[in-house]
Design a protein around this motif. Sequence first.
Motif, mmCIF file in Angstrom:
data_model
loop_
_atom_site.group_PDB
_atom_site.id
_atom_site.type_symbol
_atom_site.label_atom_id
_atom_site.label_comp_id
_atom_site.label_asym_id
_atom_site.label_seq_id
_atom_site.Cartn_x
_atom_site.Cartn_y
_atom_site.Cartn_z
ATOM 1 N N UNK A 429 0.867 -1.171 0.000
ATOM 2 C CA UNK A 429 0.000 0.000 0.000
ATOM 3 C C UNK A 429 0.904 1.222 0.000
ATOM 4 N N UNK A 430 0.579 2.193 -0.808
ATOM 5 C CA UNK A 430 1.466 3.343 -0.862
ATOM 6 C C UNK A 430 0.896 4.488 -1.645
ATOM 7 N N UNK A 431 1.796 5.231 -2.276
ATOM 8 C CA UNK A 431 1.434 6.433 -3.010
ATOM 9 C C UNK A 431 2.348 6.558 -4.213
ATOM 10 N N UNK A 432 2.014 7.456 -5.121
ATOM 11 C CA UNK A 432 2.851 7.623 -6.297
ATOM 12 C C UNK A 432 2.534 8.914 -7.032
ATOM 13 N N UNK A 433 3.376 9.202 -8.017
ATOM 14 C CA UNK A 433 3.211 10.372 -8.876
ATOM 15 C C UNK A 433 3.356 9.907 -10.315
ATOM 16 N N UNK A 434 2.364 10.210 -11.154
ATOM 17 C CA UNK A 434 2.414 9.875 -12.565
ATOM 18 C C UNK A 434 2.680 11.136 -13.382
ATOM 19 N N UNK A 435 3.664 11.054 -14.248
ATOM 20 C CA UNK A 435 3.963 12.136 -15.187
ATOM 21 C C UNK A 435 3.600 11.644 -16.580
ATOM 22 N N UNK A 436 2.609 12.288 -17.213
ATOM 23 C CA UNK A 436 2.229 11.943 -18.578
ATOM 24 C C UNK A 436 2.823 12.958 -19.541
ATOM 25 N N UNK A 437 3.492 12.449 -20.575
ATOM 26 C CA UNK A 437 4.106 13.320 -21.562
ATOM 27 C C UNK A 437 3.172 13.481 -22.760
ATOM 28 N N UNK A 438 3.296 14.612 -23.428
ATOM 29 C CA UNK A 438 2.472 14.878 -24.597
ATOM 30 C C UNK A 438 2.855 13.942 -25.732
ATOM 31 N N UNK A 439 1.860 13.345 -26.338
ATOM 32 C CA UNK A 439 2.107 12.412 -27.423
ATOM 33 C C UNK A 439 2.784 13.118 -28.600
#
Length: 603
Positions: A429-439
Amino acid sequence: MASKKGPPSQQRPPEGKIRLSQIVTTFGPGAMVDLLDYAVLIGGIDYWRYDSQKPMPALDEPRLRDAVAKRAKAVGMELDTAAPFRTAPPGEDDAPTLKSGISVAEFPSWFVCQRCRALEYASNLEKKGGKYRHACNRSQVGDCVPVRFVATCPAGHLQEFPWKWFVHQGDRECSGNELKLEEGPSGDFTQIVLSCGVCHKKRSLSDAREPKVLTDCRGERPWLGPEGNDGTCKDKIHLLSRTASNAYFSQVVSALSIPEKGRELINAVATPGLWEKLKRGTTPEKVAALRELVDFEVELGVLTRSEPGEFTDTEIAAAVNAIHGGDEAQRDGLRTAEFKQLLAAKDEIPGELPPNDQHFFVCRLVPDEPLPDSVECVVLVKKLRKVSALVGFSRLSAVTPDLQGDYDERASVAAISLIQNWLPATEIFGEGVLVQFKESAIRAWEDRPEVQLRGQALLDGFAREHGPDAAASFLGVRYYMLHSLSHLLMNAMSLECGYSAAALGERIYCAPRNDALPMAGIMVLTGTSGAEGTLGGLIEQGRAIARHLRRAFDMGRLCSNDPVCAGHKPGKNDHSERFLEGAACHGCLFVAEPSCERFNRYL
C-alpha cells in the motif's frame, strides 16, 4: 524459513529469514540462498507450511488473476478461481514453530575445505556445531564451505556440477575421490583448477564455460522434491556461480487495484465465500434453484447498480460462465486499464483526503506554475494497492515481459509447484506520482534521425541477446527513453522526498504510436506492506515536478565512467555482453534492482 534437517522441535528457531516481499522477487522457489554455514535451495510452494490454527493469508486481485491464469496453465497449474494468491507463511521471532515456514534443501552438497582445498561430498564430512569439517590429516581439521559452482541449463534445471566427470574428461577409468579445487588470487576462471589426487589429472574451470564441453542435463528440479525430475531435457548443462546475477530471474506480474466499471458482478461472484455457493449456477434455471437453497443476494446487494432491483438469474449465470471460461471477455491490458483510470482523475480539491474504504484514490494536479512544454499532466496517486504474483522463474537469461508487464504463455519458465493451484503473491500500500508526456512531443522526438539511429543500435543489441527471430518483441526506443528518465527521476526525487532511492519504485506506461491508446507515462511510487501505506512525502514532490525533471536531465548529462559508458555499443561485440542497454552503468542510470521493473536492463 525452516530447514528440512534437524531434530523435531516445535520451538526450534528457523535457519534463516526472508522478507515477504523477497519471496516473490529475489528469493522465490528455486532460488539459492547462502546461510551462515551452508547454502540452501528455497523449496517450491508444495513445501510451504501454514499454521492451520490461523487464517490463510490469501490475496485477491481480479485483473491480476485473469492475466496470469493462462500463464499458470502453461506450466500445468489450474489456478484456483476463488483463492488464486497467497502470501508466504509469516514467521514469528518470539514463538518460532515448525507448523509455519518454508522448507529448504541443502544445496549444493559439495564442499571445499578452507585449509587444504579438498573438494568433498557432504556425506563424507563430519558436521559439528552446525559446520562441516574435513580431516586434512591425522592432526589437522579444516572448516568447509559450499562450493561456489553448480550446473544449470536454459530450461532452469539445477544439479550438482559433475566434478569427477569433468576432471577426468568423461573417462571412467579413475574412480579416485581425492579432488582439490585450487583458486588463484584473482578469482579468474583460468586460475581455478580442479585436480585429482589419484590419477593427477588437472583441468581449468575455464573449460567448463563452453557448453559443448559439458554433459547432458538430467532434468533435475530439486526445489520440487524427489518427484520434481522431469527427465526430458535435451540441453547441455552450463556452469553457474550460485551468487551470479543470472542464477535466478523471477517472473513477476503485478497490477494496481483499480475500480473496473461493468465488472462488479463478475468480481463479486469470484470472491471465495460466494463462489462456493454459485459455481454450479451456469444457467438461469440453476441460479433460480440455488436461490431456493441459499440467500446469496444479500452479498451481491452491496454492489451499486445504475438501476434498482436485484441481479437477474441471467446476469449471474453469465458471470459464472465467464469465470469458468477463464473470463475470456475482452478487456484492456494491465497497464492500459490503469492508464485510463489515472487519466480520468478529477482535479485535486485542497484538503480532500482518501476514503478509508478505498484502495485507489487519484487526483490531477492543478499546478501553480505552467508545466514543462513536453508534460501533458501530473496525476497524484494519493492511495494505491499493488499486488505482485510470482508465475515462475528462469536462469541464465531473463524472459522479457511485454509493454503490459505480462509474459507470453509460450515463454520459457521453470515451475514452482507440482500440485498446488495458487501462486505466491505480495501486496503493498502506498502512493505515487504519474507524469504523462504529450504524445506530440514524444512523436517529434522519435522522428529525429539521431533517435532513429540510436533505436536501430538498441534493436541490434536486442537481437544479439534474444536472437533475430525475437525482434518482433522489441520494446521500442520510446520505452528505453521512458525507462532511463524514470531512473533519473527516482534519483532526483529521492534527494527531497524523505525516502531513499532504494525505497522508490517505477511503473512505466508505454505503448507505441500505432497502438489503440498510445501511452507515454512514468509513475514513481513507494509503498509498504502495512495497510497505512505512506505519509505523503512523495506526493508533495509531484507539485515540484518541473524542478525534478530539470535535475534528472542534468544528472543524465554526465557519467563518472565516461568515456567508457558513453562509448558502449549495444549491438557490437562486448566482453561484458551488455546487449540490452546503451550508455548505462552503475555510475549513471542503474538503481537498486528492487526499484527497477526490468532488472536494470533496457536503459
